[in-house]
Design a protein around this motif. Structure first.
Motif, PDB file in Angstrom:
ATOM      1  N   SER A 352     134.589  70.595  21.864  1.00 22.51           N
ATOM      2  CA  SER A 352     134.749  69.202  21.441  1.00 22.51           C
ATOM      3  C   SER A 352     135.616  68.419  22.424  1.00 22.51           C
ATOM      4  O   SER A 352     135.368  67.232  22.673  1.00 22.51           O
ATOM      5  N   ARG A 353     136.616  69.065  23.011  1.00 23.25           N
ATOM      6  CA  ARG A 353     137.457  68.389  24.004  1.00 23.25           C
ATOM      7  C   ARG A 353     136.657  68.085  25.274  1.00 23.25           C
ATOM      8  O   ARG A 353     136.759  66.987  25.833  1.00 23.25           O
ATOM      9  N   ILE A 354     135.870  69.054  25.720  1.00 16.94           N
ATOM     10  CA  ILE A 354     135.034  68.813  26.909  1.00 16.94           C
ATOM     11  C   ILE A 354     134.011  67.722  26.624  1.00 16.94           C
ATOM     12  O   ILE A 354     133.781  66.821  27.447  1.00 16.94           O
ATOM     13  N   TYR A 355     133.417  67.784  25.450  1.00  9.93           N
ATOM     14  CA  TYR A 355     132.402  66.805  25.053  1.00  9.93           C
ATOM     15  C   TYR A 355     132.991  65.408  25.009  1.00  9.93           C
ATOM     16  O   TYR A 355     132.420  64.446  25.547  1.00  9.93           O
ATOM     17  N   SER A 356     134.158  65.279  24.380  1.00 10.37           N
ATOM     18  CA  SER A 356     134.796  63.959  24.267  1.00 10.37           C
ATOM     19  C   SER A 356     135.226  63.420  25.625  1.00 10.37           C
ATOM     20  O   SER A 356     135.117  62.205  25.880  1.00 10.37           O
ATOM     21  N   GLY A 357     135.704  64.303  26.504  1.00  6.04           N
ATOM     22  CA  GLY A 357     136.189  63.846  27.802  1.00  6.04           C
ATOM     23  C   GLY A 357     135.100  63.612  28.821  1.00  6.04           C
ATOM     24  O   GLY A 357     135.371  63.036  29.892  1.00  6.04           O
ATOM     25  N   SER A 358     133.863  64.017  28.538  1.00  4.85           N
ATOM     26  CA  SER A 358     132.782  63.905  29.529  1.00  4.85           C
ATOM     27  C   SER A 358     131.665  62.967  29.110  1.00  4.85           C
ATOM     28  O   SER A 358     130.872  62.528  29.948  1.00  4.85           O
ATOM     29  N   LEU A 359     131.559  62.686  27.821  1.00  5.37           N
ATOM     30  CA  LEU A 359     130.366  62.024  27.305  1.00  5.37           C
ATOM     31  C   LEU A 359     130.101  60.666  27.942  1.00  5.37           C
ATOM     32  O   LEU A 359     128.949  60.316  28.209  1.00  5.37           O
ATOM     33  N   LEU A 360     131.138  59.891  28.197  1.00  6.22           N
ATOM     34  CA  LEU A 360     130.941  58.546  28.747  1.00  6.22           C
ATOM     35  C   LEU A 360     131.087  58.501  30.265  1.00  6.22           C
ATOM     36  O   LEU A 360     131.027  57.428  30.859  1.00  6.22           O
ATOM     37  N   ARG A 361     131.291  59.650  30.890  1.00  7.26           N
ATOM     38  CA  ARG A 361     131.409  59.703  32.347  1.00  7.26           C
ATOM     39  C   ARG A 361     130.023  59.787  32.967  1.00  7.26           C
ATOM     40  O   ARG A 361     129.247  60.704  32.688  1.00  7.26           O
ATOM     41  N   MET A 362     129.658  58.836  33.800  1.00  7.51           N
ATOM     42  CA  MET A 362     128.347  58.806  34.450  1.00  7.51           C
ATOM     43  C   MET A 362     128.515  59.134  35.931  1.00  7.51           C
ATOM     44  O   MET A 362     129.611  59.062  36.491  1.00  7.51           O
ATOM     45  N   GLY A 363     127.408  59.521  36.542  1.00  6.30           N
ATOM     46  CA  GLY A 363     127.429  59.805  37.967  1.00  6.30           C
ATOM     47  C   GLY A 363     127.553  61.283  38.252  1.00  6.30           C
ATOM     48  O   GLY A 363     126.783  62.099  37.730  1.00  6.30           O
ATOM     49  N   ALA A 364     128.515  61.649  39.087  1.00  5.02           N
ATOM     50  CA  ALA A 364     128.658  63.039  39.518  1.00  5.02           C
ATOM     51  C   ALA A 364     129.091  63.926  38.353  1.00  5.02           C
ATOM     52  O   ALA A 364     129.597  63.456  37.327  1.00  5.02           O
ATOM     53  N   ARG A 365     128.893  65.217  38.539  1.00  3.47           N
ATOM     54  CA  ARG A 365     129.274  66.197  37.534  1.00  3.47           C
ATOM     55  C   ARG A 365     130.778  66.138  37.267  1.00  3.47           C
ATOM     56  O   ARG A 365     131.590  66.036  38.196  1.00  3.47           O
ATOM     57  N   VAL A 366     131.130  66.173  35.997  1.00  2.00           N
ATOM     58  CA  VAL A 366     132.535  66.117  35.609  1.00  2.00           C
ATOM     59  C   VAL A 366     133.145  67.521  35.729  1.00  2.00           C
ATOM     60  O   VAL A 366     132.576  68.509  35.235  1.00  2.00           O
ATOM     61  N   LYS A 367     134.282  67.595  36.381  1.00  2.00           N
ATOM     62  CA  LYS A 367     134.952  68.894  36.502  1.00  2.00           C
ATOM     63  C   LYS A 367     135.561  69.282  35.151  1.00  2.00           C
ATOM     64  O   LYS A 367     135.957  68.428  34.365  1.00  2.00           O
ATOM     65  N   LEU A 368     135.635  70.585  34.936  1.00  2.21           N
ATOM     66  CA  LEU A 368     136.133  71.096  33.657  1.00  2.21           C
ATOM     67  C   LEU A 368     137.574  70.628  33.403  1.00  2.21           C
ATOM     68  O   LEU A 368     137.907  70.197  32.295  1.00  2.21           O
ATOM     69  N   SER A 369     138.419  70.670  34.423  1.00  2.00           N
ATOM     70  CA  SER A 369     139.808  70.259  34.261  1.00  2.00           C
ATOM     71  C   SER A 369     139.911  68.773  33.908  1.00  2.00           C
ATOM     72  O   SER A 369     140.734  68.371  33.070  1.00  2.00           O
ATOM     73  N   GLU A 370     139.044  67.956  34.512  1.00  2.00           N
ATOM     74  CA  GLU A 370     139.056  66.523  34.224  1.00  2.00           C
ATOM     75  C   GLU A 370     138.593  66.261  32.790  1.00  2.00           C
ATOM     76  O   GLU A 370     139.169  65.414  32.082  1.00  2.00           O
TER      77      GLU A 370
END
Length: 375
Positions: A352-370
């Motif tokens: 859920s933390r990864i999902y919430s932190g990545s869902l609205l990020r577009m473009g390049a692949r989101v790093k796990l730490s980010e």
């Protein structure tokens, strides 16, 4: 004039709305429906074929007379036909009703037994003696096993194959579908509309629950097919032994699937293009495939199966197999289930933390730490 603004749905209502949407979209998909029907037909065919094959006797057909029947009295693996005489036994061989006949040596046509013949009977066959018959009739020392196997090796292999392939297909198919659905919603910007109305975690929970319902429905239907198929083919002993393990498999599969579904959804949220899904879901795919191969290659290795039954990603396959083999103490399935549930809870929290932190990020692949830091 006052305009009443509709109240926002509660978290539970939001989760159920998303779950309904996931279930409905899958059931409206012709590809999903057709593939599911094919899966059920293939499963039914495999169970029925396996049941009839197991019930078909592979015993070697031979004929004996009253003088030679005592020779095969305690020999396993033979289908014995009693012939009225030596000539009748030979006729059965010539007609192809049996593969060989055991008759007194003195009654073998056109043959004279040496005075010092070690046996008073002779194997009569058409062109060659059936393979293994001589060794079956040879005297061997008694064998005593200190730790005999309680199940047939072939049956053990097919049970391991069944548990492994069902978990592999369901987890990989639905897991991949969840990841693709998340990426599709990001590409079409639908996710922005969804999270403006419902919480992000409710969206994730709805996706997981909806696909879990569909996956569990498939598992229950496959279990019913196995029960019906084994009943039709008269495999009552196999069915009796599989009853408890099938129930445990459904329970372990439920929590194992929720664990994987949460991580697949998180993996899908980390990318914005369908072409990039493989880069984030590859580790999860390996975790799904490993139990399948391990349980196939090590289904007769108690140590490996014991270790697998306490590893969350392989427990849904290994523990039901060990239950079927009767190699567990009463508390082991409970302890394994507790470990699986605890890991499932941790996976839901991380996912859920990864999902919430990545869902609205577009473009390049989101790093796990980010993704974890932005949650």
């Amino acid at each position: 004039m006052n305009t009443r603004i509709p109240a926002a749905p509660s978290t539970a209502q939001s989760i159920w709305l998303v779950a309904e949407r996931e279930i409905g979209s899958r059931l409206r998909s012709k590809a999903f429906v057709i593939s599911t029907v094919i899966l059920f037909v293939v499963a039914l065919g495999a169970v029925v074929w396996g049941g009839f094959a197991a019930g078909t006797s592979n015993d070697l057909k031979i004929a004996v007379t009253s003088d030679t029947s005592s020779v095969v009295q305690d020999v396993d693996g033979l289908a014995v036909t009693d012939a009225a005489s030596a000539s009748a036994a030979i006729d059965l061989v010539e007609n192809g009703d049996v593969e060989a006949a055991l008759i007194p040596t003195s009654e073998v046509p056109d043959a004279t037994a040496p005075a010092s013949a070690p046996f008073d009977y002779t194997i009569v066959a058409n062109d060659s003696a059936p393979s293994g018959l001589v060794s079956m009739l040879s005297e061997s020392p008694a064998v005593h096993l200190l730790d005999p196997s309680s199940t047939d090796f072939l049956l053990r292999y097919f049970v391991a194959l069944g548990f492994g392939i069902v978990f592999l297909m369901a987890a990989s198919t639905f897991g991949g579908t969840i990841a693709q659905s998340v990426v599709e919603e990001k590409q079409t910007r639908v996710v922005e509309l969804l999270i403006s109305a419902i919480p992000v975690r409710a969206l994730l929970a709805g996706k997981v629950i909806g696909n879990t319902v569909l996956a569990m429905a498939q598992i229950l239907v496959l279990a019913a097919i196995a029960i019906v198929g084994l009943s039709v083919t008269g495999q009552d002993l196999v069915l009796t032994g599989l009853g408890g393990p099938l129930v445990w498999f459904a329970v372990f599969f439920l929590f194992g699937f929720i664990l994987l579904a949460s991580l697949f959804a998180a993996a899908g949220a980390m990318v914005s293009r369908q072409e990039d899904i493989g880069s984030t879901t590859a580790p999860l795919t390996i975790l799904v495939m490993l139990p399948y191969f391990l349980v196939i290659f090590f289904n007769d290795n108690s140590l490996v199966l014991t270790i697998m039954s306490y590893v969350p990603f392989s427990a849904p396959v290994a523990m039901p197999l060990r239950l079927y083999l009767g190699e567990v103490l009463w508390w082991e399935p409970l302890l394994s289930l507790v470990v699986l549930i605890a890991t499932c809870a941790a996976a839901i929290w991380v996912g859920s933390r990864i999902y919430s932190g990545s869902l609205l990020r577009m473009g390049a692949r989101v790093k796990l730490s980010e993704a974890l830091s932005r949650a």
